[in-house]
Structure formats: C-alpha cells, structure tokens
Design an enzyme around this catalytic site. Structure first.
Site, PDB file in Angstrom:
ATOM      1  CG  ASN A  40      -1.709   1.264   1.380  1.00  0.00           C
ATOM      2  OD1 ASN A  40      -1.829   2.042   0.425  1.00  0.00           O
ATOM      3  ND2 ASN A  40      -2.278   1.497   2.562  1.00  0.00           N
ATOM      4  CD1 TRP A  41       3.484   1.114  -2.974  1.00  0.00           C
ATOM      5  CD2 TRP A  41       3.499   2.402  -4.811  1.00  0.00           C
ATOM      6  NE1 TRP A  41       4.238   0.474  -3.927  1.00  0.00           N
ATOM      7  CE2 TRP A  41       4.260   1.235  -5.069  1.00  0.00           C
ATOM      8  CE3 TRP A  41       3.365   3.344  -5.837  1.00  0.00           C
ATOM      9  CZ2 TRP A  41       4.889   1.002  -6.298  1.00  0.00           C
ATOM     10  CZ3 TRP A  41       3.990   3.119  -7.061  1.00  0.00           C
ATOM     11  CH2 TRP A  41       4.742   1.949  -7.283  1.00  0.00           C
ATOM     12  CE  LYS A  42       0.251   3.532   4.905  1.00  0.00           C
ATOM     13  NZ  LYS A  42      -0.161   3.606   6.275  1.00  0.00           N
ATOM     14  CD  GLU A  95      -3.371   5.382   6.574  1.00  0.00           C
ATOM     15  OE1 GLU A  95      -3.332   5.508   5.328  1.00  0.00           O
ATOM     16  OE2 GLU A  95      -2.420   4.920   7.228  1.00  0.00           O
ATOM     17  CD  GLU A 118      -3.829  -2.857   7.093  1.00  0.00           C
ATOM     18  OE1 GLU A 118      -2.671  -3.005   6.726  1.00  0.00           O
ATOM     19  OE2 GLU A 118      -4.511  -1.864   6.793  1.00  0.00           O
ATOM     20  N   GLY A 164       1.727   2.107  10.726  1.00  0.00           N
ATOM     21  CA  GLY A 164       2.632   3.244  10.620  1.00  0.00           C
ATOM     22  C   GLY A 164       3.232   3.675  11.945  1.00  0.00           C
ATOM     23  CB  SER A 223       4.601  -1.774  12.064  1.00  0.00           C
ATOM     24  OG  SER A 223       4.116  -0.450  12.234  1.00  0.00           O
ATOM     25  N   GLY A 241       2.573  -1.306   4.313  1.00  0.00           N
ATOM     26  CA  GLY A 241       2.528   0.128   4.012  1.00  0.00           C
ATOM     27  C   GLY A 241       3.932   0.677   3.802  1.00  0.00           C
ATOM     28  N   GLY A 242       4.486   1.301   4.833  1.00  0.00           N
ATOM     29  CA  GLY A 242       5.775   1.985   4.727  1.00  0.00           C
ATOM     30  C   GLY A 242       6.868   1.145   4.073  1.00  0.00           C
TER      31      GLY A 242
HETATM   32  C1  PEP Z   1      -1.073   0.018   5.798  1.00  0.00           C
HETATM   33  O1  PEP Z   1      -1.044   1.167   5.390  1.00  0.00           O
HETATM   34  O2  PEP Z   1      -1.986  -0.737   5.450  1.00  0.00           O
HETATM   35  C2  PEP Z   1      -0.006  -0.447   6.678  1.00  0.00           C
HETATM   36  C3  PEP Z   1      -0.062  -1.662   7.162  1.00  0.00           C
HETATM   37  O3  PEP Z   1       1.002   0.450   6.943  1.00  0.00           O
HETATM   38  P1  PEP Z   1       2.391   0.149   7.709  1.00  0.00           P
HETATM   39  O4  PEP Z   1       2.938  -1.139   7.136  1.00  0.00           O
HETATM   40  O5  PEP Z   1       3.255   1.326   7.394  1.00  0.00           O
HETATM   41  O6  PEP Z   1       2.083   0.006   9.154  1.00  0.00           O
END
Ligand code: PEP
Length: 240
Positions: free
Chosen positions: A9-11, A94, A161, A167, A199, A220-221
């Site tokens: 997920n590049w957001k 989000e 999640e 994040g 994370s 995500g990140g």
């Molecule tokens: C996400 O945005 O779905 C996510 C899991 O982010 P991160 O891995 O940065 O916690």
C-alpha cells in the site's frame, strides 16, 4: 492451501521517477509469491504499463460505492477495471478514521468492487482503546459482518490491520495476529485469504507469516523500500 499474497500500500507517496525505480526492482526481485502494489490513482497507467506481462499485479487504494454519476472526485470500479486493476483496498483504517467511512459505506464499496470485477481487499482492525477494553473480536466481527450481510467473501481478501500498529512501528505479536486471524477464519469461506498488516518489516515478517491463519501481508511503509519489500515477499514465499 491458499496461495499467499503480499500487497503493498503506497498510500499517498510516489512520483513517476521513484515509481519507475521501485517497480523495476520489484519486477526483478519478487518471484515465488503472488504480489500486488496498490498505488495512487494518477499512477495506475504507469503501473499498468510497467507491470503488463509480469507476475506482479496492481491495485487501487479506494473506489466509489456508486457506478457512475455526479460524484465529483470519485472513481468507479468499472474505471479501475478498464486499466486491468486487479485489487482495490476497501475500508482501510485511514479511510475510516480520516474520511469517516462507515461500515455500511465500506460494505457498499466492497459490493461495487465485486460488480466491477475488481477484487476487494477488506481492511478490518481495532483501535488501541478498543483492544485494551477487550473489544477486538467485537469490532472486527462488526466490520466483517457488514460485508457478509450482502454475501460471502469467497475469493475476496481480508486484511487484519490493528489500527495501533499501522505506521507506528508497533507490530502485533505473531500470537496476537494469529488469535484474530483464527477468529476471522471461522467467519469466511476457505477461499478467502486473510492478510496481516501493521508495521510489517523484513525483520518481523517471517514470524508473522509462520502463523497458520496468516495468508500474507498488507505492507505500508516498507512497500516503498524496494529491498525491504522484496525481502518481505521472500519470507512469504518461504512459508509452508
Ligand atoms: C497500511 O497502510 O496498510 C499499513 C499496514 O502500513 P504500515 O505497514 O506502514 O504500518
């Protein structure tokens, strides 16, 4: 056995140049696991062109619950489908928290994705106060049931999640993840994959993917860092 899936997920990150480098690395480095990147809308064409003919799929991060009409700024499932978009995130925390998406709206978006031929990745998860109050199962069941009320999930994807892990650098322990996954697993059909997100990094992915009811990850990140993402995909590949 369900095929494992790793979804990035590049957001709201990226640029044409940065995407090009990231996609080149992912195409070269990801091999034995199903993988998709969920990108901001303007980059769908770039991603579709770069990934055509490769083993990497692509997806979007949101869609409208409506098929068409006077909904300024919105994007329909049919539009996504025209690009060959395989997946779409639905109900990411989000979106729920910052844009007020309700369970009913998320369920409508899920149904719209289905109708448009795009596979939804339904995100569910509790906040920290909800976990601390012992309400984790109640919350994820409520979020899931809103969608199940309209039909089985079948080959759609669920992503557990925990909001407190997104994040934040704070990950659910493998046992915490497994507990919730096992609970969700009882409510969906055998075809439904359940990913863990929150994370996930190269140094914790193996332990999380080793859990019996974890079918992959929503990243995500770490999905923006080519080598980190490739390493995570390798751990998913090694499982089972
Ligand atoms: C996400 O945005 O779905 C996510 C899991 O982010 P991160 O891995 O940065 O916690």
């Amino acid at each position: 056995m369900r095929a494992r899936l790793v979804a990035g997920n590049w957001k709201m990150h990226g640029s044409l140049a940065a995407n090009r480098a990231l996609l080149d690395a992912i195409v070269a480095g990801v091999q034995g696991v199903e993988c998709t990147v969920c990108v901001p809308f303007p980059y769908l064409t770039q991603v579709a062109e770069r990934l055509r003919g490769t083993r990497i799929a692509w997806g979007a991060q949101n869609l409208s619950e409506h098929a068409s009409g006077a909904y300024t700024g919105e994007v329909s499932a049919a539009m996504l489908g025209e690009f060959g978009c395989r997946y779409v995130l639905v109900g990411h925390s989000e979106r729920r928290q910052l844009y007020g998406e309700s369970d009913a709206q998320v369920a409508a978006k899920f149904a719209a994705a289905r109708t448009g031929g795009v596979t939804p990745i339904l995100c569910v998860g509790e906040t920290l106060p909800e976990r601390e109050a012992g309400r984790t199962q109640e919350v994820v069941a409520r979020q899931l049931d809103a969608v199940l009320a309209k039909g089985e999930l079948d080959d759609a994807v669920v992503a557990y999640e925990p909001v407190w892990a997104i994040g934040t650098g704070r990950t659910a322990t493998p046992q915490q993840a497994q507990e919730v996954h096992a609970f969700l697993r009882q409510r969906v059909t055998a075809a439904t994959r359940i990913l863990y997100g929150g994370s996930v990094k190269a140094d914790n992915a193996a332990a999380i993917f080793a859990q019996p009811d974890v079918d992959g990850g929503l990243i995500g990140g770490a999905s923006l860092k080519a080598q980190e993402f490739i390493a995570i995909c390798k751990f998913a590949e090694q499982k089972g």
